[in-house]
Scaffold this active site. Structure first.
Site, PDB file in Angstrom:
ATOM      1  N   GLY A  18     -14.969  91.797  -4.312  1.00 19.44           N
ATOM      2  CA  GLY A  18     -16.326  91.856  -3.810  1.00 19.44           C
ATOM      3  C   GLY A  18     -17.002  90.520  -3.588  1.00 19.44           C
ATOM      4  O   GLY A  18     -18.163  90.482  -3.174  1.00 19.44           O
ATOM      5  N   GLY A  20     -15.936  88.204  -1.418  1.00 22.09           N
ATOM      6  CA  GLY A  20     -15.813  87.801  -0.019  1.00 22.09           C
ATOM      7  C   GLY A  20     -14.585  86.984   0.318  1.00 22.09           C
ATOM      8  O   GLY A  20     -14.585  86.244   1.311  1.00 22.09           O
ATOM      9  N   LYS A  21     -13.518  87.122  -0.471  1.00 23.94           N
ATOM     10  CA  LYS A  21     -12.287  86.370  -0.191  1.00 23.94           C
ATOM     11  C   LYS A  21     -11.750  86.648   1.204  1.00 23.94           C
ATOM     12  O   LYS A  21     -11.399  85.744   1.956  1.00 23.94           O
ATOM     13  CB  LYS A  21     -11.197  86.728  -1.207  1.00 23.94           C
ATOM     14  CG  LYS A  21     -11.486  86.393  -2.628  1.00 23.94           C
ATOM     15  CD  LYS A  21     -10.294  86.689  -3.513  1.00 23.94           C
ATOM     16  CE  LYS A  21      -9.859  88.135  -3.461  1.00 23.94           C
ATOM     17  NZ  LYS A  21     -10.853  89.054  -4.003  1.00 23.94           N
ATOM     18  N   THR A  22     -11.645  87.946   1.539  1.00 19.86           N
ATOM     19  CA  THR A  22     -11.042  88.322   2.816  1.00 19.86           C
ATOM     20  C   THR A  22     -11.853  87.791   3.987  1.00 19.86           C
ATOM     21  O   THR A  22     -11.298  87.243   4.951  1.00 19.86           O
ATOM     22  CB  THR A  22     -10.912  89.850   2.917  1.00 19.86           C
ATOM     23  OG1 THR A  22     -10.025  90.311   1.891  1.00 19.86           O
ATOM     24  CG2 THR A  22     -10.353  90.266   4.274  1.00 19.86           C
ATOM     25  N   SER A  23     -13.162  87.918   3.913  1.00 19.40           N
ATOM     26  CA  SER A  23     -14.014  87.433   5.001  1.00 19.40           C
ATOM     27  C   SER A  23     -13.841  85.934   5.198  1.00 19.40           C
ATOM     28  O   SER A  23     -13.703  85.452   6.334  1.00 19.40           O
ATOM     29  CB  SER A  23     -15.478  87.757   4.698  1.00 19.40           C
ATOM     30  OG  SER A  23     -15.671  89.148   4.607  1.00 19.40           O
ATOM     31  N   ASP A  45      -3.670  91.582  -0.962  1.00 23.58           N
ATOM     32  CA  ASP A  45      -4.670  92.419  -1.624  1.00 23.58           C
ATOM     33  C   ASP A  45      -4.257  93.885  -1.512  1.00 23.58           C
ATOM     34  O   ASP A  45      -4.012  94.378  -0.413  1.00 23.58           O
ATOM     35  CB  ASP A  45      -6.030  92.209  -0.959  1.00 23.58           C
ATOM     36  CG  ASP A  45      -7.175  92.842  -1.745  1.00 23.58           C
ATOM     37  OD1 ASP A  45      -6.920  93.826  -2.461  1.00 23.58           O
ATOM     38  OD2 ASP A  45      -8.306  92.357  -1.618  1.00 23.58           O
ATOM     39  N   THR A 503     -15.108  96.428  -1.235  1.00 24.88           N
ATOM     40  CA  THR A 503     -13.993  96.020  -2.096  1.00 24.88           C
ATOM     41  C   THR A 503     -14.145  96.505  -3.532  1.00 24.88           C
ATOM     42  O   THR A 503     -13.184  97.035  -4.109  1.00 24.88           O
ATOM     43  CB  THR A 503     -13.813  94.491  -2.045  1.00 24.88           C
ATOM     44  OG1 THR A 503     -13.572  94.096  -0.696  1.00 24.88           O
ATOM     45  CG2 THR A 503     -12.644  94.051  -2.908  1.00 24.88           C
TER      46      THR A 503
END
Length: 592
Positions: A18, A20-23, A45, A503
């Site tokens: 949550g 914001g790693k992916t973004s 992930d 997430t």
């Protein structure tokens, strides 16, 4: 942005769910590709939404992103990798070893360690296979391997025979049984990770005490094994301008500023960037392009109309059902940063305020329970399990028993085994087990409960339960083990705590599946810190849009994941002290 300056070939984004790693990983990949680099974006992930971000199906193969020339992506499916890994290990012995032995191996390979190591098995190929990755200037990883995994792969090679001889204790080493042939490959991968000229680690956090402490622990863990090239990105920082429009936004800004002033030791020396909170979901190229642009206005924020009421139960409605039993074990579970400590304290205070005896306990290393309660209350006792203390006691116990008859080499291997992170989980679980006995005469509320992985591991090894069952099964004497009590819904209620974000909800669903495999069915979910449930509702356009986004996640919890649930609103004042905790358990927004 510091973390984008002079990047090496490998960039690894890591952090709790949550944050914001992916973004950030996707936005970085797009920026590099648009600058002319050839980029491979890799997600490890389990709840990967990289394909959703780009609006295309990716999967477990290198796939070109048509809308971004020079960019390709790959999603490693940890569950599929783990299943293939289990099949490789169990397949050759199926039909040869007794079924009970095979079943025991399968159980030992069912936990989180196997999934983590199997994903790392695929991950290492991308670090070391020059043919597979030769065409890429940069390889960006969303969700890096943990220091736990890397530490396990650095253990001595002689443990295979050590385990087969039955000298090891309950540990994470079982899932490593199939890796011996690839040890040289892993050595090369670990060397690549530790080389600052080749690898940069980006720690992603929010401007919140809990997530910053998690980032500090990750920093220390990875630095200790050689990953020294680290950068810190504080994501989702509330823009100062929003505080002029909304009292709730002003409160959030003040909290974030306080968290940044109190940055944990170790993080303050890292190169640091801040990324502003956005009102929109980071999906599509336009949103990705705006995420890292310091001066860009971003997509237009509409002044959305929130529904007239959010029909979600308050935390006190769950406590009504809990209180009816008169006693029992209440376990709060969830990922870091979702507010388990606050919710646990609120449940305990609500029960104690009704005159019911309550023991509130935690294994949180940060030990915030005393600060959260900020006082005392009749019928409520508080304790803390020190993970370091109980782990050292457990290590000494195992060395004095299992290690007593071992030679020098065997004892050295056992000592290595006992440095595994799983050892701490087992030791904490044993300490919890001693407290569990009190739940037959009062309420025991546990914060930071053992993970589903630990429960699976304990059940698979049978360290206690099977021994007792074997000794007592034919005696006619009634017995109850901690595992039996945890699996009995009449004695134990598990509350999963999450946030109303994509997430955290997915990670909570994964935790629920893990617990069900351990024979424990979560009793309820608690959605914490909801903007949509705040009262009065936010006036800031940014927060109103985020509140609207939350409604979709709350609906998913209510209709897909939870048999019962409650929503706790984001508070304007920190929920510290008995009075505010009581308010938190009752407070819910019923209008605009």
């Amino acid at each position: 942005m510091n973390f984008l300056s002079h990047p090496p070939r490998f960039l690894l984004f890591t952090g709790k769910g949550g944050v914001g790693k992916t973004s950030l990983a996707c936005a970085t990949a797009v920026q590099f590709a648009q600058s002319g680099s050839r980029v491979l974006l890799v997600s490890t992930d389990p709840a990967s939404n990289v394909g959703q971000v780009f609006g295309t199906t990716i999967g477990n193969k290198i796939t070109a992103i048509a809308a971004v020339p020079g960019l390709s992506a790959l999603e490693i499916d940890p569950q599929a990798a783990a299943q293939a890994y289990r099949d490789r290990i169990v397949g050759p012995v199926r039909g040869i070893l007794p079924d009970t032995v095979v079943k025991g191996i399968e159980e030992q390979l069912s936990g989180a360690c196997t999934t983590e190591i199997a994903a790392f098995d695929e991950f290492t190929g991308l670090l070391t296979d020059s043919d597979l990755t030769a065409g890429f200037d940069h390889i960006i990883f969303d969700t890096a391997p943990t220091g736990h995994t890397i530490r396990l792969l650095q253990l001595p090679g002689a443990w295979t025979g050590f385990l087969e001889s039955g000298k090891g204790d309950a540990s994470c080493l079982g899932p490593l049984a199939g890796l011996e042939k690839q040890r040289s490959l892993y050595k090369a991968a670990v060397a690549a990770l530790a080389d600052p000229l080749r690898t940069r680690l980006v720690l992603v956090a929010r401007a919140q005490g809990a997530t910053l402490r998690e980032a500090a622990r990750t920093h220390e863990e990875l630095a200790a094994i050689g990953l020294s090239q680290q950068y810190l990105v504080i994501n989702g920082v509330m823009p100062a301008s929003e505080g002029e429009k909304d009292p709730l936004a002003a409160v959030i800004i003040a909290r974030e500023a306080a968290a940044m002033v109190g940055l944990p030791v170790g993080l303050e020396s890292l190169p640091r960037d801040e990324v502003a909170l956005k009102s929109f979901n980071v999906v599509g190229l336009q949103a990705l392009g705006q995420l890292l642009a310091a001066d860009a206005p971003g997509p237009l924020v509409r002044l959305v109309q929130l529904p007239a009421a959010i029909n979600a139960p308050a935390l006190s409605t769950l406590v009504d059902e809990i209180a009816a039993d008169g006693h029992g074990l209440i376990m709060l579970m969830g990922k870091g940063g979702v507010g388990k400590t606050t919710v646990a304290a609120a449940v305990a205070v609500e029960l104690a305020s009704r005159g019911l005896p309550v023991h509130l306990t935690t294994s949180d290393p940060a030990a915030h329970l005393v600060e959260t309660l900020a006082g005392s209350l009749d019928h409520l006792t508080v304790s803390r399990i020190d993970p370091h203390e109980v782990t050292e006691q457990y290590r000494q116990q195992v060395l004095a028993t299992k290690g007593a008859q071992l030679d020098t080499e065997g004892r050295a291997l056992l000592e290595e085994d006992l440095r595994s992170p799983c050892t701490e989980e087992i030791a904490v679980f044993q300490a919890f087990s001693r407290i569990i006995r009190d739940a037959d005469k009062q309420f025991v509320v546990m914060d930071t409960a053992p993970t589903g992985h630990t429960l699976l591991l304990l059940d698979a090894t049978g360290a206690y339960h099977r021994d007792v069952a074997r000794q007592m099964g034919g005696s006619g004497v009634h017995f109850t083990t901690p595992m039996m009590q945890l699996q009995d819904p009449k004695q134990t209620k598990v509350l999963i705590v999450t946030l109303a974000e994509t997430t955290p909800v997915l990670e909570a669903a994964n935790l629920q599946a893990d617990l069900r495999r351990a024979g424990m069915a979560p009793w309820a979910w608690v959605v914490n810190n909801s903007v949509a449930a705040s009262s009065p509702p936010p006036r800031s356009p940014l927060l109103r849009q985020r509140a609207l986004n939350e409604l979709r996640e709350i609906d998913a919890v209510a209709t897909q994941h939870a048999s019962r649930y409650a929503v706790v609103p984001l508070q304007r004042e920190e929920p510290v002290g008995v009075d505010r905790l009581l308010l938190l358990s009752h407070h819910i927004n019923h209008g605009t």
